[in-house]
Design a protein around this motif. Sequence first.
Motif, PDB file in Angstrom:
ATOM      1  N   VAL A 114      41.000  45.433  34.291  1.00 15.17           N
ATOM      2  CA  VAL A 114      41.716  45.808  35.442  1.00 15.17           C
ATOM      3  C   VAL A 114      43.012  46.525  34.846  1.00 15.17           C
ATOM      4  O   VAL A 114      43.794  45.790  34.469  1.00 15.17           O
ATOM      5  CB  VAL A 114      41.918  45.005  36.569  1.00 15.17           C
ATOM      6  CG1 VAL A 114      42.558  45.550  37.708  1.00 15.17           C
ATOM      7  CG2 VAL A 114      40.623  44.103  37.134  1.00 15.17           C
ATOM      8  N   PHE A 115      43.076  47.784  35.169  1.00 14.02           N
ATOM      9  CA  PHE A 115      44.365  48.509  34.722  1.00 14.02           C
ATOM     10  C   PHE A 115      45.251  48.772  35.982  1.00 14.02           C
ATOM     11  O   PHE A 115      44.472  49.027  37.055  1.00 14.02           O
ATOM     12  CB  PHE A 115      44.084  49.912  33.994  1.00 14.02           C
ATOM     13  CG  PHE A 115      43.452  49.797  32.884  1.00 14.02           C
ATOM     14  CD1 PHE A 115      44.128  49.499  31.494  1.00 14.02           C
ATOM     15  CD2 PHE A 115      41.983  49.639  32.435  1.00 14.02           C
ATOM     16  CE1 PHE A 115      43.466  49.451  30.236  1.00 14.02           C
ATOM     17  CE2 PHE A 115      41.188  49.471  31.364  1.00 14.02           C
ATOM     18  CZ  PHE A 115      41.967  49.249  30.426  1.00 14.02           C
ATOM     19  N   SER A 116      46.396  48.728  36.047  1.00 19.14           N
ATOM     20  CA  SER A 116      47.482  49.246  37.175  1.00 19.14           C
ATOM     21  C   SER A 116      48.155  50.399  36.520  1.00 19.14           C
ATOM     22  O   SER A 116      48.884  50.395  35.474  1.00 19.14           O
ATOM     23  CB  SER A 116      48.521  47.944  37.205  1.00 19.14           C
ATOM     24  OG  SER A 116      47.666  46.931  37.997  1.00 19.14           O
ATOM     25  N   SER A 117      48.146  51.391  37.519  1.00 15.54           N
ATOM     26  CA  SER A 117      49.256  52.541  37.218  1.00 15.54           C
ATOM     27  C   SER A 117      49.626  53.068  38.617  1.00 15.54           C
ATOM     28  O   SER A 117      48.890  53.406  39.404  1.00 15.54           O
ATOM     29  CB  SER A 117      48.349  53.414  36.312  1.00 15.54           C
ATOM     30  OG  SER A 117      49.106  54.664  36.350  1.00 15.54           O
ATOM     31  N   ALA A 128      44.600  41.128  40.627  1.00 17.97           N
ATOM     32  CA  ALA A 128      43.640  40.068  41.096  1.00 17.97           C
ATOM     33  C   ALA A 128      43.088  40.484  42.433  1.00 17.97           C
ATOM     34  O   ALA A 128      41.815  40.231  42.543  1.00 17.97           O
ATOM     35  CB  ALA A 128      44.991  38.638  41.209  1.00 17.97           C
ATOM     36  N   ILE A 129      44.139  41.025  43.251  1.00 16.80           N
ATOM     37  CA  ILE A 129      43.439  41.407  44.655  1.00 16.80           C
ATOM     38  C   ILE A 129      42.227  42.509  44.375  1.00 16.80           C
ATOM     39  O   ILE A 129      41.189  42.593  45.021  1.00 16.80           O
ATOM     40  CB  ILE A 129      44.457  41.941  45.524  1.00 16.80           C
ATOM     41  CG1 ILE A 129      45.378  41.038  46.026  1.00 16.80           C
ATOM     42  CG2 ILE A 129      44.078  42.686  46.689  1.00 16.80           C
ATOM     43  CD1 ILE A 129      46.878  41.302  46.691  1.00 16.80           C
ATOM     44  N   ALA A 130      42.773  43.479  43.578  1.00 17.24           N
ATOM     45  CA  ALA A 130      41.836  44.477  43.211  1.00 17.24           C
ATOM     46  C   ALA A 130      40.386  44.112  42.734  1.00 17.24           C
ATOM     47  O   ALA A 130      39.243  44.421  43.093  1.00 17.24           O
ATOM     48  CB  ALA A 130      42.332  45.534  42.265  1.00 17.24           C
ATOM     49  N   ALA A 131      40.488  43.046  41.872  1.00 13.97           N
ATOM     50  CA  ALA A 131      39.532  42.369  40.979  1.00 13.97           C
ATOM     51  C   ALA A 131      38.551  41.729  42.019  1.00 13.97           C
ATOM     52  O   ALA A 131      37.107  41.769  42.140  1.00 13.97           O
ATOM     53  CB  ALA A 131      39.976  41.523  40.038  1.00 13.97           C
TER      54      ALA A 131
END
Length: 677
Positions: free
Chosen positions: A73-76, A43-46
């Motif tokens: 948005v992908f997290s890794s 959410a922060i990244a978006a």
Amino acid sequence: MKLSPRLAALSGAAAAGLIAAGTAAAVQAAPPSPTPDAAQARAIAAKSASALVASRPSYLHASADEAFVQKQVFSSEGTQYVSYERTYKGLPVTGGDFVLATDSAGNLKYASVAQERAIGNLATTPKLTSATAEQTARAQLKTVTAVEGSSLVVYTLGAQPALAWETTVRGTDADGPSRLTVDVDALTGKVLRTQEHIVTGSGTGAWNGPVTLNTTLSGSTYSMKDPSKPTLVCQDAATNTTFSGSDDVWGNGTATNKETGCVDALFGAQTEDKMLSAWLGRNGADGNGGYWPIRVGLNDQNAYYDGTQVQIGKNTAGGWIGSMDVVAHEIGHGIDDHTPGGISGSGTQEFVADTFGAATEWYANEPSTYDPPDFLVGEEVNLVGSGPIRNMYNPSALGDPNCYSSSIPSTEVHAAAGPGNHWFYLLAMGSNPTNGQPTSPTCNGSTVTGLGIQKAIKIMYNAMLLKTTSSSYLKYRTWTLQAAKNLYGSTGCTEFNTVKAAWDAVSVPAQTGDPTCSGSTTPPPTGSCSGQKLANPGFESGNVSWSASSGVITTDTGQAAHSGSWKAWLDGYGTTHTDTLSQSVTIPSGCRATLTFWLHIDTAESTTTTAYDKLTVKAGSTTLATYSNLNKNTGYVQKSFDISSLAGTTASISFSGVEDSSLQTSFVVDDTAVTLS
């Protein structure tokens, strides 16, 4: 002895059913907590990416007529990948996509942008009709069975932006089934690009032997449908009907039997799903828990993914070719299709899919009697009677190029996989492995020390999260270097330098957009890189060397040990309960390390969809895997994890079992090891 009696243990049966902008400008956004979880980080990244895009930085090459659409948005591993598409005067832009990679606080780490120049002032009124463009698209195939539709787009992947009709047609080409998207210049009628979407490449299976499948029970009927991933089904290609029956026993071990083919195919897909979750943190093939139906019965020496399904054909002996690496390869195409930028191009798509086939085999770690881990593609199915389809450690052994050249992008796509497969093997195993895998020649005479399969696939996957529609071997060099930096840059440059050395070793040249790594490299080994490091690994010395909850390390005969008399039995009470087991281990700097253990899961839970009781396995602060009552099995299964990232540290290997208020689940661990190499 346990403080309270366990419920009777059940011996359960199988569960029912770019350009590389290289920008690192900070995007200021304060996280809601010092250590946001994955959902918060996304959410922060978006939000941060939206603010950055609104400022229209120069590397986006944006004009006033362009707008941006934020996608998934992908997290890794602490990096967030925010993907975007763009429009021009309301029209979609083919080649306008980009990815912004941020840290968990929303600070920009890297921008991967497909569009290389501004569109400028482009007229959006076509001279050609859509019907004329569809005729041109039809002409690209030998036969046409359907036209899926046409839309007007702005095409930016060429030397100059152009208005185009984009049409998708189905039919056949010279090589068989085809689903082709064709971009036709809407002013001149010239074909600008073609994009092929068909990319080839408890039951008793033909290739995997007796296996445990997760199937679904509805009423009194079992079906070959994964209960936790309902879109993952195996069907008869003749009818598109999911295999079903009155019992939960499938296949007869005969390779020519379609149901047996589905045993192999579904087992391979479910194994890949576990690998994606445990090693990459990905939820299903499409990133949202979704899959495509697998259909066994294609009347061809082939298998393919086309965006809607996976078709499994047969070998020249008539056996269905659903071996683990073939199935994982085809689903790998789907993963490629459902990461930013879509299916990789310029000769890279087949090597990308091969990396997922190899990683799945290594995750499964089957014994030599079935499909053991290796770097051969399709060696079990013997497609045309001449052995493997591709060789990743020495592609030239099967007539494919080992080394990259400028002709590779125009080479037949399977042969073009050679340099990429060679690179991946060198990255994972190195040129002179010490684990029994074959040596691999390099194109520059260099020696490469591998990182292990788990790190290699993590780097590959994170590069795919930077992918755009402009993908190529040259871009993958840049993206994998950036992925290594994103993943491991805080601890040094060993991984980054290995990625670079492996690309150099297959003759993919350095690019102006390649990132650099200035961190300190991992020091030489400070101890021997051999042997097993855990004390009392099989628990046969009793409750020593391990920190464990009362009664966990036991000779209780309610559950059998994998070997000897002692084992670690976590949970099994049928009441709200938590058991823990841990031991600290020191891994010398510069060493590779692999954690292995044998695990048996027994449960009284009857659900096939809900994980009520869970076992979490960690190395240091990293969660390696989570198992639950849904993973119950009749015997022990060996698990294996690359924990080389802990080299130079002392870290805790820990198991934590959490049980809810009713119906026991027992997690039984035995014969553990941390092996150095």
